[in-house]
Write a protein that holds these residues in place. Structure first.
Motif, short mmCIF file in Angstrom:
data_model
loop_
_atom_site.label_atom_id
_atom_site.label_comp_id
_atom_site.label_asym_id
_atom_site.label_seq_id
_atom_site.Cartn_x
_atom_site.Cartn_y
_atom_site.Cartn_z
N MET A 151 0.84 -1.21 0.00
CA MET A 151 0.00 0.00 0.00
C MET A 151 0.86 1.25 0.00
O MET A 151 0.54 2.25 -0.65
N LEU A 152 1.96 1.20 0.72
CA LEU A 152 2.88 2.33 0.72
C LEU A 152 3.44 2.54 -0.68
O LEU A 152 3.51 3.67 -1.19
N GLY A 155 0.57 3.87 -2.95
CA GLY A 155 0.05 5.19 -2.61
C GLY A 155 1.08 6.29 -2.75
O GLY A 155 0.74 7.41 -3.11
N ARG A 156 2.34 5.97 -2.51
CA ARG A 156 3.30 7.06 -2.37
C ARG A 156 4.56 6.99 -3.22
O ARG A 156 5.33 7.94 -3.25
N ASN A 240 13.80 3.13 -2.61
CA ASN A 240 13.52 3.86 -1.38
C ASN A 240 13.08 2.92 -0.27
O ASN A 240 12.11 3.18 0.45
N LYS B 75 2.60 4.14 7.48
CA LYS B 75 3.96 3.78 7.08
C LYS B 75 4.59 4.99 6.44
O LYS B 75 3.91 5.76 5.76
N THR B 76 5.88 5.13 6.60
CA THR B 76 6.55 6.34 6.13
C THR B 76 7.83 5.98 5.38
O THR B 76 8.59 5.12 5.81
N LEU B 77 8.07 6.66 4.27
CA LEU B 77 9.31 6.48 3.52
C LEU B 77 10.41 7.32 4.18
O LEU B 77 10.11 8.26 4.90
N ASP B 79 12.14 9.64 3.16
CA ASP B 79 12.07 11.08 2.90
C ASP B 79 10.80 11.73 3.44
O ASP B 79 10.56 12.90 3.19
N ARG B 81 7.47 10.89 2.97
CA ARG B 81 6.17 10.59 2.38
C ARG B 81 5.47 9.55 3.24
O ARG B 81 6.09 8.58 3.66
N GLN B 82 4.18 9.77 3.47
CA GLN B 82 3.48 8.91 4.40
C GLN B 82 2.24 8.29 3.76
O GLN B 82 1.61 8.89 2.90
N GLN B 83 1.91 7.09 4.21
CA GLN B 83 0.69 6.44 3.74
C GLN B 83 -0.04 5.83 4.92
O GLN B 83 0.58 5.14 5.74
#
Lengths: 241, 241
Positions: A151-152, A155-156, A240, B75-77, B79, B81-83
């Motif tokens: 999903m991450l 979505g991103r 990433n 969840k977060t990358l 950099d 970006r968040q989902q």
DNA sequence: CGCGGCATTGAGATGCGTCAAATGCGGTGG
DNA sequence: CCACCGCATTTGACGCATCTCAATGCCGCG
């Protein structure tokens, strides 16, 4: 490939000997007697690429273990747009316990071998073998983790990151221990169309990103399907992770 | 906190009476004695919006039930970006059984009340009460279905369809039986930023799509948070359900 | 009344999708 | 073994949906 030579091997059904699902899969939870019982209703099937195993909104009356090949789980909008929501490899379990209808379609992405058994047999066995329920629970949790990871991605991440993430997923599946500065090569189990459906992109975009990775010297592609990743670490940076 | 000793209600801990999780949640699997045992280590907590319940890559040492409010799983990358990968409402269970580390962050989206208990207590109880494991299994499967539904939204729907899908999700959560030609109204539990993180869009795009729905006469919005859907069926058509 | 945070609106940039054509690959049959 | 065909993939040109950046509006609160 030799069958394990332990004393009680005689009790293991022929069908189940040398089956990966008996070691790492859900069948590992069963006693020899239960294996015999289950194997009475079990059939191994070869399924060609593209064949549908479980269809959306069908009532499910059987479960299966993947023995070889790759199965894609898909969802489709009324107008035909499709999304792959999961990939199953050996020895994954296919099926949705405790529910009569499937909300997803399971389709062979490559040639596949499965071991299928009636829903009722396994459902009955769950109540008798708590360890079996536990294994199914673990598999569900694992699939949930994977779904959320993805999903991450959906979505991103950018197209470039998605394609890198996909290659990384496949590479890691073949060799979970791959050195992050090592080289690794594998066959893609999916067509470009399937990759696009997995990544939420179009075929063209997937193709363009692959050639970009190629031109940037990160991968080599032979015969469309065979990929070599020169540096897993660099791929991870693209993805990433 | 002494437990009264009369015949009927006596056995249920004060803490647990009138708790939704005892009916529809995982605690419904426990006997009165087990409830007493668990409640010994249990604390009800009020958590304000924005507070973090479980942080990514923390080792988890407690579980919780949501009693009121909405919890977002994110969840977060690297950099930033968040989902949002899941929303939890009462009486959902929060936690990842059978694993030491969480790979997601759980954060209060609104003011939240939770009932928290140490991981070890519940883990012990799972082996004693098979029904408890079963309920957790069901919750995992349910979350898996939801995650996969949302993967289709993230991978294949347009911004307009995503926003409609989100409104539909919230509306249906308040009233699962909503007539598909009826009117329904509710408060959004998320800010525009959170909605964007849930839908894989930007704040601006969410806002634009909401005003489009408003101008098309499908919804009304008051004070940014309160939404009225005039015709659930029309919304569903927008969402491509 | 003014301040700060959230939300809306606008203008312009861009990444990805769409459509169309070219290329390459595997399989088949001569 | 080679020529040909059909299908998967790549490549190119262009358009559009969504993002980015920036300004404005709205509302609660001190």
């Amino acid at each position: 490939m030799a069958v394990r030579q332990d004393i009680h091997n005689s009790e293991i059904p022929v069908l189940c000997r040398a089956c990966e699902a008996r070691h790492r899969g859900v069948c590992g939870a069963l006693t020899p007697e239960q294996l015999v019982e289950l194997s009475r209703h079990t059939t191994k099937r070869k399924v060609e690429a593209g064949a549908v195993l479980v269809s959306d909104s069908d009532t499910i009356d059987s479960y299966a273990n993947v023995l070889a090949g790759v199965v894609k789980l898909t969802k489709t909008l009324p107008d035909g747009r499709q999304q792959i929501v999961g990939l199953q490899f050996a020895p994954d379990f296919i099926g949705r316990p405790f529910k009569r209808e499937s909300s997803i379609t399971a389709e062979a992405a490559t040639a596949v071998r499965v071991c299928a058994f009636p829903k009722t047999s396994l459902d009955r066995m769950i109540s008798q073998a708590p360890e079996l329920g536990h294994r199914l629970h673990l598999q569900a949790l694992n699939e949930l983790d994977e779904a959320r990871d993805w999903m991450l991605t959906l979505g991103r991440k950018t197209a470039s990151e998605r394609v890198a993430s996909f290659l990384h997923l496949i590479a890691r599946h073949g060799d979970p221990e791959a050195e992050s500065d090592g080289e690794i090569s594998f066959d893609l189990p999916l067509t470009r169309a399937d990759i696009a459906d997995f990544l939420g992109l179009t075929i063209e975009t997937v193709s363009r990103q692959l050639t970009k990775l190629r031109k940037d010297g990160l991968i080599a592609v032979e015969n469309n399907r065979h990929v070599t990743v020169f540096d897993v670490g660099k791929l991870e940076r693209r993805a990433n992770i």
